[in-house]
Design an enzyme around this catalytic site. Structure first.
Site, PDB file in Angstrom:
ATOM      1  N   ASP A 112       2.557  69.659  76.756  1.00 25.61           N
ATOM      2  CA  ASP A 112       1.736  70.863  76.531  1.00 25.61           C
ATOM      3  C   ASP A 112       0.323  70.425  76.914  1.00 25.61           C
ATOM      4  O   ASP A 112       0.171  69.469  77.697  1.00 25.61           O
ATOM      5  CB  ASP A 112       1.830  71.324  75.063  1.00 25.61           C
ATOM      6  N   LYS A 161       7.057  72.282  67.499  1.00 26.40           N
ATOM      7  CA  LYS A 161       5.867  71.909  68.280  1.00 26.40           C
ATOM      8  C   LYS A 161       5.197  70.743  67.584  1.00 26.40           C
ATOM      9  O   LYS A 161       5.349  70.569  66.377  1.00 26.40           O
ATOM     10  CB  LYS A 161       4.890  73.087  68.323  1.00 26.40           C
TER      11      LYS A 161
HETATM   12  P1  NDP Z   1      -3.039  71.159  80.709  1.00 24.72           P
HETATM   13  O1  NDP Z   1      -3.534  70.136  79.753  1.00 24.72           O
HETATM   14  O2  NDP Z   1      -2.361  70.720  81.939  1.00 24.72           O
HETATM   15  O3  NDP Z   1      -4.220  72.124  81.129  1.00 24.72           O
HETATM   16  C1  NDP Z   1      -4.930  72.814  80.157  1.00 24.72           C
HETATM   17  C2  NDP Z   1      -6.048  73.563  80.840  1.00 24.72           C
HETATM   18  O4  NDP Z   1      -6.658  74.455  79.911  1.00 24.72           O
HETATM   19  C3  NDP Z   1      -7.159  72.648  81.321  1.00 24.72           C
HETATM   20  O5  NDP Z   1      -7.764  73.207  82.437  1.00 24.72           O
HETATM   21  C4  NDP Z   1      -8.104  72.641  80.120  1.00 24.72           C
HETATM   22  O6  NDP Z   1      -9.429  72.304  80.442  1.00 24.72           O
HETATM   23  C5  NDP Z   1      -8.016  74.078  79.683  1.00 24.72           C
HETATM   24  N1  NDP Z   1      -8.330  74.150  78.262  1.00 24.72           N
HETATM   25  C6  NDP Z   1      -7.728  73.476  77.247  1.00 24.72           C
HETATM   26  N2  NDP Z   1      -8.290  73.756  76.075  1.00 24.72           N
HETATM   27  C7  NDP Z   1      -9.268  74.631  76.365  1.00 24.72           C
HETATM   28  C8  NDP Z   1     -10.207  75.300  75.568  1.00 24.72           C
HETATM   29  N3  NDP Z   1     -10.252  75.127  74.232  1.00 24.72           N
HETATM   30  N4  NDP Z   1     -11.076  76.144  76.188  1.00 24.72           N
HETATM   31  C9  NDP Z   1     -11.020  76.319  77.537  1.00 24.72           C
HETATM   32  N5  NDP Z   1     -10.145  75.695  78.344  1.00 24.72           N
HETATM   33  C10 NDP Z   1      -9.290  74.869  77.759  1.00 24.72           C
HETATM   34  O7  NDP Z   1      -2.101  72.113  79.849  1.00 24.72           O
HETATM   35  P2  NDP Z   1      -1.004  73.163  80.355  1.00 24.72           P
HETATM   36  O8  NDP Z   1      -1.391  73.726  81.657  1.00 24.72           O
HETATM   37  O9  NDP Z   1       0.304  72.527  80.188  1.00 24.72           O
HETATM   38  O10 NDP Z   1      -1.117  74.267  79.219  1.00 24.72           O
HETATM   39  C11 NDP Z   1      -1.935  75.423  79.353  1.00 24.72           C
HETATM   40  C12 NDP Z   1      -1.435  76.507  78.420  1.00 24.72           C
HETATM   41  O11 NDP Z   1      -0.084  76.842  78.755  1.00 24.72           O
HETATM   42  C13 NDP Z   1      -1.398  76.129  76.931  1.00 24.72           C
HETATM   43  O12 NDP Z   1      -1.655  77.279  76.167  1.00 24.72           O
HETATM   44  C14 NDP Z   1       0.067  75.730  76.723  1.00 24.72           C
HETATM   45  O13 NDP Z   1       0.441  75.864  75.374  1.00 24.72           O
HETATM   46  C15 NDP Z   1       0.758  76.729  77.609  1.00 24.72           C
HETATM   47  N6  NDP Z   1       2.100  76.411  78.048  1.00 24.72           N
HETATM   48  C16 NDP Z   1       2.367  75.227  78.687  1.00 24.72           C
HETATM   49  C17 NDP Z   1       3.640  74.963  79.123  1.00 24.72           C
HETATM   50  C18 NDP Z   1       3.974  73.748  79.911  1.00 24.72           C
HETATM   51  O14 NDP Z   1       5.109  73.645  80.370  1.00 24.72           O
HETATM   52  N7  NDP Z   1       3.058  72.814  80.110  1.00 24.72           N
HETATM   53  C19 NDP Z   1       4.743  75.899  78.861  1.00 24.72           C
HETATM   54  C20 NDP Z   1       4.332  77.139  78.257  1.00 24.72           C
HETATM   55  C21 NDP Z   1       3.063  77.357  77.855  1.00 24.72           C
HETATM   56  P3  NDP Z   1      -9.984  70.827  80.163  1.00 24.72           P
HETATM   57  O15 NDP Z   1      -9.546  70.017  81.341  1.00 24.72           O
HETATM   58  O16 NDP Z   1     -11.445  71.000  80.053  1.00 24.72           O
HETATM   59  O17 NDP Z   1      -9.354  70.392  78.866  1.00 24.72           O
HETATM   60  O1  2IT Z   2       4.844  76.122  75.136  1.00 25.47           O
HETATM   61  C1  2IT Z   2       5.842  75.685  75.742  1.00 25.47           C
HETATM   62  O2  2IT Z   2       6.837  76.389  75.953  1.00 25.47           O
HETATM   63  C2  2IT Z   2       5.808  74.302  76.218  1.00 25.47           C
HETATM   64  N1  2IT Z   2       4.799  73.629  76.051  1.00 25.47           N
HETATM   65  C3  2IT Z   2       7.014  73.708  76.881  1.00 25.47           C
HETATM   66  C4  2IT Z   2       8.006  73.251  75.860  1.00 25.47           C
HETATM   67  C5  2IT Z   2       9.176  72.485  76.380  1.00 25.47           C
HETATM   68  O3  2IT Z   2       9.928  72.007  75.520  1.00 25.47           O
HETATM   69  O4  2IT Z   2       9.380  72.353  77.588  1.00 25.47           O
END
Ligand code: NDP
Ligand code: 2IT
Length: 453
Positions: A166, A126
């Protein structure tokens, strides 16, 4: 066996002082794994846990860039290459001001077991930066990404380490990062996943985490002869994972009533429709606005601003059948878990990584609700990243239908594995123990086969 956990935790804390999130992630995995260690004494002999908690490599670097006012800005970049026993390091990049070594290490650690569960040949890593994309112009984002890659390029490669998105890193950032890598290396390879569909990306990669999460939840409910139809669902976050979770929930006939961001949450008791969801997507992805603005178009919705004095989030204090935390780590604390249980929640599936505090997880398990840990339930994203790597290897692109079928199969397989390991070492519905033990043993066996490396 308690002594094993105590000694591991002592080492983790002594060697990584103050890294609370990393300690939390290790503790959760080790508490599950202790149930299986009696059957695998050689894992202790080979010091597998000791080796797993030490990243193979941690890279910390300076990221200087020039803002629109011509000022030099300096951020810190990270890449933690945690474990390559099962394949090239694989895992996302997070751009958020809260990013520090502890957060990147906990994410890299979780990623190792998650990637093992996918059944694909993926190691775990990561990375990210404390750079805050909020309020930055497109040009500033591009300049930051180019500077970030100007250092990162020497550590990654399609067979070495393959980053993805992420929090704060989506299609736009992956494009800028990929462009800079290609320029420096003079090669067009699958060094990043989440690429645009016209230049090496896989269909359904943007949707995969959210869709996979809902497939997993449907599998869980099926064990109780139940479905998502007409279930009232809470979704937190409003980014990539939250949006596609909501989209698939609507397709499955569920009612979604919430979204949030770091400023507050919106509750629409009438339920989000496809049209309302399209507005949320436009608001967040095109205008990069705040979820509060949803009320400008739909004034009947309730908005609760984050109050730093509040010890609980009103989003988790709504009557609902299912909850899908899709924002960030530790967003469900003990009080939030209590509210969810009091309001009769029957399923919690984690879209985010480690969104539930350790006590919250214990409470869900003690109360026998269906609880899916992120490393199992959100593995669809990295799984389709793995499929993107395969497609890049062949310089081919599979049709959407094929990717979706593969995603369905992978999520079902992870669900089955979790239950099988849980049945053997814990109780059938304990997906936390199932996921941790299955992911750990698969990685541990590969490490043992490969000697003391
Ligand atoms: P995005 O940046 O697209 O969205 C993140 C969302 O979470 C936004 O709405 C953001 O709000 C909110 N957020 C971020 N930090 C905080 C905080 N400290 N407190 C409250 N809200 C917060 O990210 P993703 O949707 O990609 O990721 C969301 C979660 O999913 C993370 O935990 C990530 O690690 C996990 N994840 C993502 C994957 C992927 O493929 N993208 C795969 C697996 C897991 P704001 O706009 O205000 O920042
Ligand atoms: O937390 C996760 O699994 C991700 N942010 C996606 C990682 C990836 O390599 O697609």
């Amino acid at each position: 066996m308690k002594t094993t956990i105590d000694s591991i935790m002592k080492k983790v804390k002594d060697k990584n002082p103050g890294e609370m999130e990393f300690h939390q992630a290790v503790h959760e995995v080790m508490c599950s794994v202790e149930r299986a260690l009696d059957d695998y004494p050689n894992l202790i002999y080979h010091k597998i846990a000791d080796r797993m908690i030490e990243p193979e490599r941690s890279i910390i670097f300076r990221v200087p860039w020039i803002d629109d006012q011509g000022e030099i800005q300096v951020n810190r970049g990270f890449r933690v290459e945690m474990n390559s026993a099962l394949g090239p390091y694989k895992g996302g990049l997070r751009f958020h001001p809260s990013v520090n070594l502890s957060i990147i290490k906990f994410l890299a650690f979780e990623q190792v077991f998650k990637n093992a569960l996918t059944g694909l040949n993926l190691g775990g890593g990561k990375g990210g930066s404390d750079f805050d994309p909020k309020g930055k112009s497109d040009l500033e984002i591009m300049k930051f990404c180019q500077s970030f890659m100007t250092e990162l390029y020497r550590h990654i490669g399609e067979n070495t380490d393959v980053p993805a998105g992420d929090i704060g890193v989506g299609a736009r950032e992956i494009g800028y990062l990929f462009g800079q890598y290609k320029r420096i290396r003079n090669e067009f390879t699958g060094v990043l996943t989440g690429k645009g569909a016209d230049w090496g990306g896989s269909f359904l990669r943007p949707e995969a985490t959210g869709y996979g999460l809902v497939y997993f939840a449907a599998n869980m409910l099926e064990t109780k002869r139940d479905t998502l139809e007409n279930k009232t669902c809470l979704v937190s976050g409003s980014g990539n994972v939250a949006q596609f979770t909501a989209e698939k929930l609507l397709e499955f006939g569920a009612k979604v009533i919430s979204f949030s961001d770091s400023s507050g949450c919106i509750i629409d008791h009438d339920g989000f429709t496809i049209e309302k969801l399209a507005y949320v997507k436009e608001l967040k992805n095109v205008f990069r606005g705040r979820i509060a603005e949803y009320k400008d178009r739909y004034p009947h919705a309730e908005y609760y601003r984050v109050n730093p004095k509040d010890t609980s989030n009103p989003l988790w204090n709504q009557e609902a059948d299912c909850a899908f935390p899709c924002a960030t780590q530790n967003e469900i604390n003990e009080k939030d878990a209590c509210h969810l249980l009091e309001n009769g929640v029957l399923l919690v599936a984690e879209g985010a990584n480690m969104p539930t505090s350790e006590r919250g997880v214990e409470m869900f398990i003690e109360n026998n609700i269906l609880f899916a840990p992120g490393k199992a339930a959100n593995a669809g994203g990295v799984a389709v990243s793995g499929l993107e790597m395969s497609q890049n290897g062949y310089r081919m692109r599979w049709p959407k239908k094929r990717v979706d079928e593969e995603l369905h199969k992978i999520m079902k397989r992870i669900h089955t594995i979790c239950r099988d390991y849980a049945k053997t070492y814990s109780s059938a519905d304990n997906y936390v123990d199932g996921a941790n033990i299955a992911g750990f043993l698969k990685t541990a066996n590969a490490m043992t086969d490969q000697g003391y490396v």
